[in-house]
Design an enzyme around this catalytic site. Structure first.
Site, mmCIF file in Angstrom:
data_model
loop_
_atom_site.group_PDB
_atom_site.id
_atom_site.type_symbol
_atom_site.label_atom_id
_atom_site.label_comp_id
_atom_site.label_asym_id
_atom_site.label_seq_id
_atom_site.Cartn_x
_atom_site.Cartn_y
_atom_site.Cartn_z
ATOM 1 N N GLY A 1 84.666 11.009 116.675
ATOM 2 C CA GLY A 1 85.638 10.930 115.791
ATOM 3 C C GLY A 1 87.633 10.980 116.237
ATOM 4 N N ASN A 2 88.018 10.204 116.163
ATOM 5 C CA ASN A 2 89.473 9.799 116.653
ATOM 6 C C ASN A 2 90.562 11.798 116.780
ATOM 7 O OD1 ASN A 2 91.728 8.879 118.133
ATOM 8 N ND2 ASN A 2 92.039 7.013 116.501
ATOM 9 N N ILE A 3 91.416 11.094 117.682
ATOM 10 C CA ILE A 3 92.125 12.994 117.354
ATOM 11 C C ILE A 3 92.871 13.231 115.920
ATOM 12 C CG2 ILE A 3 93.703 13.808 118.418
ATOM 13 C CD1 ILE A 3 94.236 11.817 120.311
ATOM 14 N N GLY B 1 89.929 15.288 111.396
ATOM 15 C CA GLY B 1 89.098 16.216 110.967
ATOM 16 C C GLY B 1 88.078 16.932 111.495
ATOM 17 N N LYS B 2 87.869 17.251 112.473
ATOM 18 C CA LYS B 2 86.286 17.568 113.390
ATOM 19 C C LYS B 2 87.011 19.233 113.164
ATOM 20 C CE LYS B 2 87.310 15.379 117.213
ATOM 21 N NZ LYS B 2 88.633 14.135 116.860
ATOM 22 N N THR C 1 87.876 21.609 110.937
ATOM 23 C CA THR C 1 87.553 21.000 109.213
ATOM 24 C C THR C 1 86.683 21.048 108.998
ATOM 25 O OG1 THR C 1 89.626 19.652 108.779
ATOM 26 C CG2 THR C 1 88.485 20.118 106.898
ATOM 27 N N GLU D 1 81.511 20.071 118.563
ATOM 28 C CA GLU D 1 82.478 18.794 119.113
ATOM 29 C C GLU D 1 82.704 18.361 119.502
ATOM 30 O OE1 GLU D 1 86.459 20.889 118.075
ATOM 31 O OE2 GLU D 1 87.034 18.956 117.362
HETATM 32 P P1 TTP Z 1 89.558 15.593 119.951
HETATM 33 O O1 TTP Z 1 88.945 16.225 120.695
HETATM 34 O O2 TTP Z 1 89.983 14.496 118.781
HETATM 35 O O3 TTP Z 1 89.948 17.141 118.859
HETATM 36 P P2 TTP Z 1 91.279 16.708 118.254
HETATM 37 O O4 TTP Z 1 91.866 19.234 117.489
HETATM 38 O O5 TTP Z 1 91.898 16.404 117.944
HETATM 39 O O6 TTP Z 1 90.075 17.479 116.405
HETATM 40 P P3 TTP Z 1 90.590 16.855 114.957
HETATM 41 O O7 TTP Z 1 91.749 16.875 114.991
HETATM 42 O O8 TTP Z 1 89.859 16.133 114.592
HETATM 43 O O9 TTP Z 1 89.787 18.499 114.596
HETATM 44 O O10 TTP Z 1 90.618 16.762 120.867
HETATM 45 C C1 TTP Z 1 91.908 17.180 121.626
HETATM 46 C C2 TTP Z 1 92.275 17.018 121.844
HETATM 47 O O11 TTP Z 1 92.215 16.595 123.636
HETATM 48 C C3 TTP Z 1 93.731 15.053 122.246
HETATM 49 O O12 TTP Z 1 94.838 15.867 122.401
HETATM 50 C C4 TTP Z 1 92.956 14.287 123.059
HETATM 51 C C5 TTP Z 1 92.547 14.662 123.960
HETATM 52 N N1 TTP Z 1 91.241 15.111 124.732
HETATM 53 C C6 TTP Z 1 91.406 13.368 125.719
HETATM 54 O O13 TTP Z 1 92.882 13.456 125.856
HETATM 55 N N2 TTP Z 1 90.476 13.859 126.581
HETATM 56 C C7 TTP Z 1 88.867 13.815 126.437
HETATM 57 O O14 TTP Z 1 88.153 13.077 127.057
HETATM 58 C C8 TTP Z 1 89.029 15.117 125.218
HETATM 59 C C9 TTP Z 1 87.307 14.988 124.418
HETATM 60 C C10 TTP Z 1 90.153 14.656 124.390
#
Ligand code: TTP
Length: 230
Positions: free
Chosen positions: A27-29, A32-33, A35, A103
């Protein structure tokens, strides 16, 4: 010249594996991953593998996440290469428990993030070509099987609000358009199943709600997530 970088359309599903039943949360940034992982790590037969954002922020002292957000044209290849490495590492890890909960995956790093950087002209084509070759090799030669994807679906606006609230300094300049195009790529891949193949069944949970409601929704799906392998 028309170039074709991915063999993903023709590639078969990952080889069957003796490895543990694996669930990937996508799912998007800000959807809620974390959580979700925190909620499920209490289950007795689950081992959780969180995304190693801390590693990305300190590669021999270099904050590659920050560099990528400050100047994607220059640094997204370095950053996404390292993301790819840490994802291969997680896919290849054995788990002591019955269920391995990870994740994200190599899939979303390639199909959503790398794809987004390239399509938004934030990554030079040569860098995209190199990453695609690297990804294709991994897909053909490594075990990256996933048995179930749990897709946490949230609007870009919800994601933006959560990103602001958690205040990770690297992400403060992420515009809503960036979240919108990442959202569209997740939807194209996991809901509409366009362009990139989905490696396994997908369970969708909407997370446009407060924390209490989110826990309720996770709880409601608990059995179908944890008992599918039985
Ligand atoms: P997320 O993988 O979306 O993790 P998150 O901590 O934001 O998730 P959530 O809030 O759902 O718990 O991204 C972490 C950061 O890394 C975010 O700024 C996006 C970045 N990212 C990239 O730019 N490229 C990638 O391939 C991945 C996996 C993350």
């Amino acid at each position: 010249r028309e170039r074709n970088y991915d063999n993903v359309q023709t590639a078969s599903r990952p080889k069957p594996s003796k490895k543990k039943y694996t669930v990937a949360v996508e799912g998007n940034i800000g959807c809620g991953k974390s959580t979700f992982l925190n909620y499920f790590k209490k289950a007795h037969n689950v081992e959780v593998f969180p995304e190693p954002v801390d590693k990305w922020k300190d590669v021999h002292g270099f904050n590659t996440l920050e560099k990528m957000y400050n100047d994607a044209q220059r640094w997204s290849l370095a950053f996404q290469s390292f993301v790819q490495l840490t994802m291969v590492d997680i896919h290849s890890k054995e788990s002591e428990h019955g269920i391995k909960l990870i994740e994200r995956s190599l899939y979303s790093a390639r199909y959503c993030f790398v794809e987004n950087l390239y399509r938004s002209n934030l990554m030079p084509e040569v860098d995209y070509a190199v990453l695609s070759e690297f990804y294709n090799w991994i897909q053909e030669n490594q075990d990256m099987h996933v048995d179930l994807i749990v897709y946490l679906q949230a609007t870009p606006k919800t994601c933006q609000d959560r990103i602001r609230a958690r205040n990770r300094h690297e992400e403060q300049s992420v515009p809503i358009e960036y979240l919108q195009s990442l959202h569209d790529l997740h939807e194209d891949w996991l809901i509409h199943q366009k362009k990139f193949k989905v490696p396994c069944p997908v369970l969708v949970i909407n997370t446009d709600c407060d924390l209490q409601e989110m826990y309720k929704r996770f709880d409601k799906q608990k059995d179908s997530i944890l008992l599918r392998n039985k």
